[in-house]
Design an enzyme around this catalytic site. Structure first.
Site, PDB file in Angstrom:
ATOM      1  N   HIS A  23       0.859  -1.184   0.000  1.00  0.00           N
ATOM      2  CA  HIS A  23       0.000   0.000   0.000  1.00  0.00           C
ATOM      3  C   HIS A  23       0.896   1.235   0.000  1.00  0.00           C
ATOM      4  O   HIS A  23       2.135   1.145   0.050  1.00  0.00           O
ATOM      5  CB  HIS A  23      -0.961  -0.016   1.197  1.00  0.00           C
ATOM      6  N   CYS A  42       5.966   6.659   4.093  1.00  0.00           N
ATOM      7  CA  CYS A  42       4.813   5.821   3.708  1.00  0.00           C
ATOM      8  C   CYS A  42       4.106   6.375   2.486  1.00  0.00           C
ATOM      9  O   CYS A  42       3.217   5.741   1.939  1.00  0.00           O
ATOM     10  CB  CYS A  42       3.848   5.699   4.889  1.00  0.00           C
ATOM     11  N   HIS A  48       4.866   0.278  -0.470  1.00  0.00           N
ATOM     12  CA  HIS A  48       5.630  -0.558   0.481  1.00  0.00           C
ATOM     13  C   HIS A  48       4.657  -1.599   1.013  1.00  0.00           C
ATOM     14  O   HIS A  48       3.459  -1.545   0.745  1.00  0.00           O
ATOM     15  CB  HIS A  48       6.233   0.290   1.623  1.00  0.00           C
ATOM     16  N   HIS A  50       3.316  -4.606   4.122  1.00  0.00           N
ATOM     17  CA  HIS A  50       3.213  -5.013   5.525  1.00  0.00           C
ATOM     18  C   HIS A  50       2.710  -6.436   5.605  1.00  0.00           C
ATOM     19  O   HIS A  50       1.997  -6.910   4.719  1.00  0.00           O
ATOM     20  CB  HIS A  50       2.217  -4.114   6.288  1.00  0.00           C
ATOM     21  N   ASP A  88      -4.575 -10.664   0.272  1.00  0.00           N
ATOM     22  CA  ASP A  88      -3.230 -11.241   0.380  1.00  0.00           C
ATOM     23  C   ASP A  88      -2.444 -11.131  -0.927  1.00  0.00           C
ATOM     24  O   ASP A  88      -2.949 -11.491  -1.998  1.00  0.00           O
ATOM     25  CB  ASP A  88      -3.332 -12.710   0.811  1.00  0.00           C
ATOM     26  N   HIS A  89      -1.237 -10.604  -0.804  1.00  0.00           N
ATOM     27  CA  HIS A  89      -0.340 -10.391  -1.966  1.00  0.00           C
ATOM     28  C   HIS A  89      -0.995  -9.514  -3.021  1.00  0.00           C
ATOM     29  O   HIS A  89      -0.793  -9.709  -4.231  1.00  0.00           O
ATOM     30  CB  HIS A  89       0.119 -11.747  -2.533  1.00  0.00           C
TER      31      HIS A  89
HETATM   32  N1  LIG Z   1      -2.893   6.671  12.377  1.00  0.00           N
HETATM   33  C1  LIG Z   1      -2.036   6.024  11.558  1.00  0.00           C
HETATM   34  N2  LIG Z   1      -0.725   6.329  11.551  1.00  0.00           N
HETATM   35  C2  LIG Z   1       0.120   5.633  10.735  1.00  0.00           C
HETATM   36  C3  LIG Z   1      -0.352   4.606   9.892  1.00  0.00           C
HETATM   37  C4  LIG Z   1      -1.760   4.318   9.909  1.00  0.00           C
HETATM   38  O1  LIG Z   1      -2.243   3.439   9.171  1.00  0.00           O
HETATM   39  N3  LIG Z   1      -2.549   5.035  10.751  1.00  0.00           N
HETATM   40  N4  LIG Z   1       0.492   3.910   9.072  1.00  0.00           N
HETATM   41  C5  LIG Z   1       1.800   4.159   9.081  1.00  0.00           C
HETATM   42  C6  LIG Z   1       2.700   3.331   8.228  1.00  0.00           C
HETATM   43  O2  LIG Z   1       2.005   2.852   7.084  1.00  0.00           O
HETATM   44  C7  LIG Z   1       3.258   2.078   8.943  1.00  0.00           C
HETATM   45  O3  LIG Z   1       2.555   1.805  10.118  1.00  0.00           O
HETATM   46  C8  LIG Z   1       4.736   2.216   9.273  1.00  0.00           C
HETATM   47  O4  LIG Z   1       4.887   3.200  10.248  1.00  0.00           O
HETATM   48  P1  LIG Z   1       6.310   3.381  10.941  1.00  0.00           P
HETATM   49  O5  LIG Z   1       6.247   4.546  11.846  1.00  0.00           O
HETATM   50  O6  LIG Z   1       7.346   3.342   9.858  1.00  0.00           O
HETATM   51  O7  LIG Z   1       6.452   2.071  11.831  1.00  0.00           O
HETATM   52  P2  LIG Z   1       7.555   0.955  11.739  1.00  0.00           P
HETATM   53  O8  LIG Z   1       7.512   0.351  10.390  1.00  0.00           O
HETATM   54  O9  LIG Z   1       8.855   1.563  12.188  1.00  0.00           O
HETATM   55  O10 LIG Z   1       7.067  -0.147  12.748  1.00  0.00           O
HETATM   56  P3  LIG Z   1       7.065  -0.111  14.344  1.00  0.00           P
HETATM   57  O11 LIG Z   1       7.879  -1.292  14.763  1.00  0.00           O
HETATM   58  O12 LIG Z   1       5.625  -0.278  14.729  1.00  0.00           O
HETATM   59  O13 LIG Z   1       7.646   1.203  14.810  1.00  0.00           O
HETATM   60  C9  LIG Z   1       2.393   5.220   9.920  1.00  0.00           C
HETATM   61  N5  LIG Z   1       1.428   5.937  10.720  1.00  0.00           N
HETATM   62 ZN   LIG Z   2       2.367   1.348   5.483  1.00  0.00          ZN
END
Ligand SMILES: Nc1nc2c(c(=O)[nH]1)N=C([C@H](O)[C@H](O)COP(=O)(O)OP(=O)(O)OP(=O)(O)O)CN2
Ligand SMILES: [Zn+2]
Length: 147
Positions: A23, A42, A48, A50, A88-89
């Site tokens: 996404h 993002c 990217h 998940h 999925d995928h």
């Molecule tokens: N309110 C929201 N905030 C965020 C969302 C969301 O869907 N709703 N999504 C993202 C990113 O897509 C994703 O979660 C990655 O965020 P990130 O800060 O990079 O987190 P990490 O990959 O570092 O994983 P953690 O181990 O959880 O830190 C961001 N915000």
């Molecule tokens: Zn994401």
């Protein structure tokens, strides 16, 4: 306090499934600069991915005949049919109609609502909660409420 007219315990049962999807966090309502400012990495135009986990909870009375609220096999089948197989995928933004047609950002919040609406048709008022986990530390929970 909820009055249980049949004196049957109201119990919550949960099924967890996972899927991997791509996404991009991007809103058609924001400028290019605002998208980058808000969503950061993002917002990368090349998407990217998940490994998502989804937990769906059903809440209802325990049926005296079966000792079950619902047969969790039916929840498993519904989650696989309506969520895992279509997501999925896949690229959520390009291949899941709720995102591709409406142009809403594929945030965890919106994903939880999309999954809720897909399952509500099947489980109606028995559906209690959808929890979407996107990363180790990020969760979104939805219980059908509107503000
Ligand atoms: N309110 C929201 N905030 C965020 C969302 C969301 O869907 N709703 N999504 C993202 C990113 O897509 C994703 O979660 C990655 O965020 P990130 O800060 O990079 O987190 P990490 O990959 O570092 O994983 P953690 O181990 O959880 O830190 C961001 N915000
Ligand atoms: Zn994401």
């Amino acid at each position: 306090m909820e009055v249980n007219t049949h004196d049957r315990p109201l119990v919550l049962v949960t099924r967890q499934e996972s899927f991997s999807a791509a996404h991009r966090l991007h809103s058609s309502k924001l400028t290019k600069e605002e998208n980058l400012e808000i969503y950061g990495k993002c917002n990368n135009e090349h998407f990217h991915g998940h490994n998502y986990t989804v937990k769906v909870t059903i809440r209802g009375p325990v049926q005296p005949e079966t000792g079950m609220v619902v047969n969790l096999s039916s929840l498993k089948e519904a989650m696989r049919e309506l969520v895992v197989e279509p997501f999925d995928h896949k690229n959520l933004d390009l291949e899941v109609s709720e995102f591709s047609k409406l142009g809403i950002p594929s945030t965890m919040e919106n994903l939880a609502v999309v999954i809720w609406k897909r399952l509500f048709h099947r489980f109606k008022q028995l559906l209690y909660e959808v929890v979407v986990q996107e990363t180790n530390g990020h969760y979104a929970s939805y219980r059908g409420e509107v503000y």
